[in-house]
Design a protein around this motif. Structure first.
Motif, short mmCIF file in Angstrom:
data_model
loop_
_atom_site.label_atom_id
_atom_site.label_comp_id
_atom_site.label_asym_id
_atom_site.label_seq_id
_atom_site.Cartn_x
_atom_site.Cartn_y
_atom_site.Cartn_z
N GLU A 91 0.64 -1.38 -0.39
CA GLU A 91 0.55 0.05 0.04
C GLU A 91 0.56 1.35 0.22
O GLU A 91 0.51 2.66 -0.61
CB GLU A 91 -1.11 0.01 1.42
N ARG A 137 1.27 3.87 -2.96
CA ARG A 137 0.22 5.28 -2.50
C ARG A 137 1.52 6.18 -2.84
O ARG A 137 1.36 7.64 -3.36
CB ARG A 137 0.61 5.38 -1.41
N HIS A 171 -12.69 2.77 -7.17
CA HIS A 171 -12.67 2.43 -6.11
C HIS A 171 -11.17 2.29 -5.62
O HIS A 171 -11.81 2.77 -3.91
CB HIS A 171 -12.39 1.01 -5.99
N GLN A 172 -10.36 2.68 -5.82
CA GLN A 172 -8.72 3.18 -5.02
C GLN A 172 -8.05 3.95 -6.38
O GLN A 172 -7.78 3.92 -7.49
CB GLN A 172 -8.21 1.92 -5.01
N ASN A 219 -3.93 6.12 -5.58
CA ASN A 219 -3.19 6.75 -4.83
C ASN A 219 -2.30 8.03 -5.18
O ASN A 219 -3.58 8.86 -6.20
CB ASN A 219 -1.56 6.00 -5.28
N TRP A 261 -4.16 11.08 -8.00
CA TRP A 261 -5.41 12.00 -7.29
C TRP A 261 -5.06 13.63 -8.52
O TRP A 261 -5.59 14.36 -8.55
CB TRP A 261 -5.60 11.83 -6.26
N ARG A 292 -16.19 10.00 -7.20
CA ARG A 292 -16.09 8.44 -7.80
C ARG A 292 -16.16 8.39 -8.90
O ARG A 292 -15.81 6.94 -9.86
CB ARG A 292 -15.88 7.63 -7.04
N HIS A 310 -13.21 -5.53 -12.93
CA HIS A 310 -12.20 -4.77 -12.66
C HIS A 310 -10.86 -4.61 -13.69
O HIS A 310 -10.36 -4.98 -14.01
CB HIS A 310 -11.94 -4.66 -11.09
#
Length: 553
Positions: free
Chosen positions: A208, A212, A228-229, A231, A235, A246, A296
């Protein structure tokens, strides 16, 4: 990352989860066992087929045992910390009560002996093998002993009961040994599973953290175009969207279009695109989490500016090595030319025109030597060796050394230090090179026409106590268009400049985890600000900085 758990203190054995469960089972069984004893001692139904040889004694013992079993059960969580000692004491009680129960309720001896086997087996799951076998021996002796004690003095020992007691003892040893082996395997398996879970948790945290901190943007998008996610890089490349937004189609329509095109046709558009205003262009790449699974998709956003920067670094590195090899070949002929010019200059009968030619040769030899030195510094830059420096004392020593080694003439060079000491971490030699370069540029270019140069080296604490060293002149300043390019390699506005001085200065500053920037000075002039690494966290007020600014005025 979470640090691994500390080992238990010496002499203390911390109970595992399995040990806690085993202790609860043993205490629950003991309570049920005591309830059976009470039922046998007090139930009228039991009186019909069970003859109590010592009724009062039996009833007293089983009631006390029931209360003790209940108290031990209620204290199980507290006693788990000292599980081996708790099990040892309670097993002694279990064996003693079982022997007394067999004596008081002789007809129920087989059932009581069988229940005692469960106590010994459960205790062996927690205790070491030797201690478990000791309690098995104690129980066997108890069962054999009651047979001898109950036999009248003038009668022969009942061989049937003696054989029964011996067989129960054999069962005690067998069940105790087996359960002890199983207990050790269970604890080893639990310890391995716990270590594996810690390793997996640490690995998940490392993964993680890596994702990130990656410079490449990473997004996880489902088949409904929902993110969903993502880093930190993704962003930022998406324009710093709000946390509740989202929907990929709303955040980056072009990226959503390319994703749909890739999923339907399998073709990837590798042209660079800008996903939001004010962010670098990116080249998106897509991959499925599993083959033939479109639920996904991972999206990677490659920042083109990073690619360009890497290419520029590789180019400069290659150019530096090539230039260094050429510079080495030039130095020897250049030294010969300069030495010959110096010999010519010593001639007494040289005409003025020839003297001028020799002066030009010397000047250009000096310039070529500076170019070679800069190129060699670019190619052989060494790793920094940082030390903790008192920036004010260092600046005073630097200015004094510069004055001794250079004739300033009418130019002025002085130091302005803040009232509070400023500590920084840097390589003294590389810091010397950086500031020397900045001061030379300030004295050479930071002057108004027909006026001497006025240069100041200022040390002060910045915001949050960050150490700052500034080289300030009162010259004409640098035009904004030029200021945007002065740190680029080989960029120069002077006919005799190499364009490597400020580039090398910034490179050495970054090698010391510092930053070098140009700041315009109000009222004219230039300021090159070097923000260094603080020696320790320290809060400073605004007074020292204000005092330094007042001195600048």
């Amino acid at each position: 990352m979470s640090s691994p758990a500390l080992p238990p203190a010496p002499g203390i054995r911390r109970a595992t989860t399995a040990t806690r469960h085993e202790l609860f089972f043993l205490n629950y069984f003991r309570l049920a066992q005591a309830a059976v004893y009470v039922a046998l001692a007090y139930s009228p139904l039991g009186m019909q087929w069970l003859k109590l040889t010592h009724p009062d004694f039996a009833q007293t013992v089983v009631v006390v045992y029931l209360l003790a079993a209940l108290a031990i059960l209620l204290l199980t969580r507290r006693l788990t910390v000292i599980a081996p000692a708790t099990v040892s004491i309670t097993l002694i009680v279990d064996i003693g009560v079982a022997v007394m129960a067999v004596i008081a309720m002789h007809d129920a001896r087989i059932g009581i002996a069988m229940m005692l086997a469960v106590n010994l087996s459960a205790g062996a799951l927690v205790l070491p093998l030797r201690l478990s076998l000791f309690f098995a021996s104690l129980a066997t002796l108890g069962m054999l002993g009651h047979t001898v004690i109950e036999t009248p003095a003038n009668s022969a020992i009942d061989s049937h009961e003696l054989v029964e007691a011996g067989l129960f003892g054999l069962a005690y040893f067998a069940s105790t040994t087996l359960c002890n082996v199983l207990g050790r395997q269970l604890r080893a398996t639990e310890a391995l599973a716990e270590q594996r879970s810690i390793d997996l948790a640490n690995l998940a945290q490392v993964n993680e953290l890596i994702i990130r901190r990656m410079k490449t943007g990473v997004l996880l998008v489902d088949d409904a175009n929902h993110i969903h996610q993502l880093n930190e890089s993704a962003w930022m490349l998406l324009g710093n969207p709000p946390a509740d937004q989202r929907d990929l189609g709303k955040l980056a329509p072009e990226l959503s279009r390319r994703l749909y095109h890739w999923m339907t046709s399998g073709k990837l558009d590798e042209t660079a695109t800008q996903l939001a205003d004010g962010v670098p262009e990116v080249v998106p790449r897509f991959t499925r989490l599993a083959p033939n699974d479109d639920s996904h998709v991972l999206i990677f956003l490659d920042d083109t500016s990073l690619v360009s920067r890497r290419a520029e670094e590789l180019t400069l590195s290659s150019l530096g090595r090539l230039s260094a090899s050429i510079a080495h070949e030039i130095r020897n002929p250049l030294a010969a030319i300069r030495y010959s010019a110096q010999l010519l200059a010593e001639s007494r009968n040289m005409p003025p025109a020839d003297q001028r030619m020799v002066e030009i040769i010397n000047n250009h030899c000096v310039r070529l030597n500076e170019i070679i030195e800069n190129i060699l510094q670019l190619s052989r830059r060494e790793r920094s060796r940082p030390e903790t420096l008192d920036l004010g004392h260092w600046a005073n020593a630097f200015v004094e050394e510069y004055r001794q080694g250079n004739d300033l003439g009418e130019d002025s060079l002085r130091v302005i230090n803040s009232s509070a000491p400023v500590a920084a971490v840097a390589d003294p030699q590389q810091l010397q090179q950086v500031v020397w370069n900045l001061v030379q540029n300030a004295l050479r270019y930071g002057r108004l026409p027909a006026e001497p140069a006025r240069v100041m080296v200022v040390t002060r604490p910045g915001e949050h106590g960050v150490p700052i060293l500034e080289v300030i002149d009162r010259g004409p300043g640098i035009a904004p268009k030029v200021a945007a390019q002065i740190f680029e390699p080989f960029y120069t506005t002077h006919e005799y400049g190499t364009g490597l001085g400020l580039y090398l200065a910034r490179q050495m500053a970054e090698a010391n985890q510092a930053s070098l920037e140009y700041v315009r000075v109000a009222g004219g002039g230039s300021c090159f600000r070097l923000t260094l690494t603080p020696a320790h966290a320290r809060q400073t007020g605004g007074e020292p900085a204000a005092a330094a600014d007042e001195n600048l005025r």
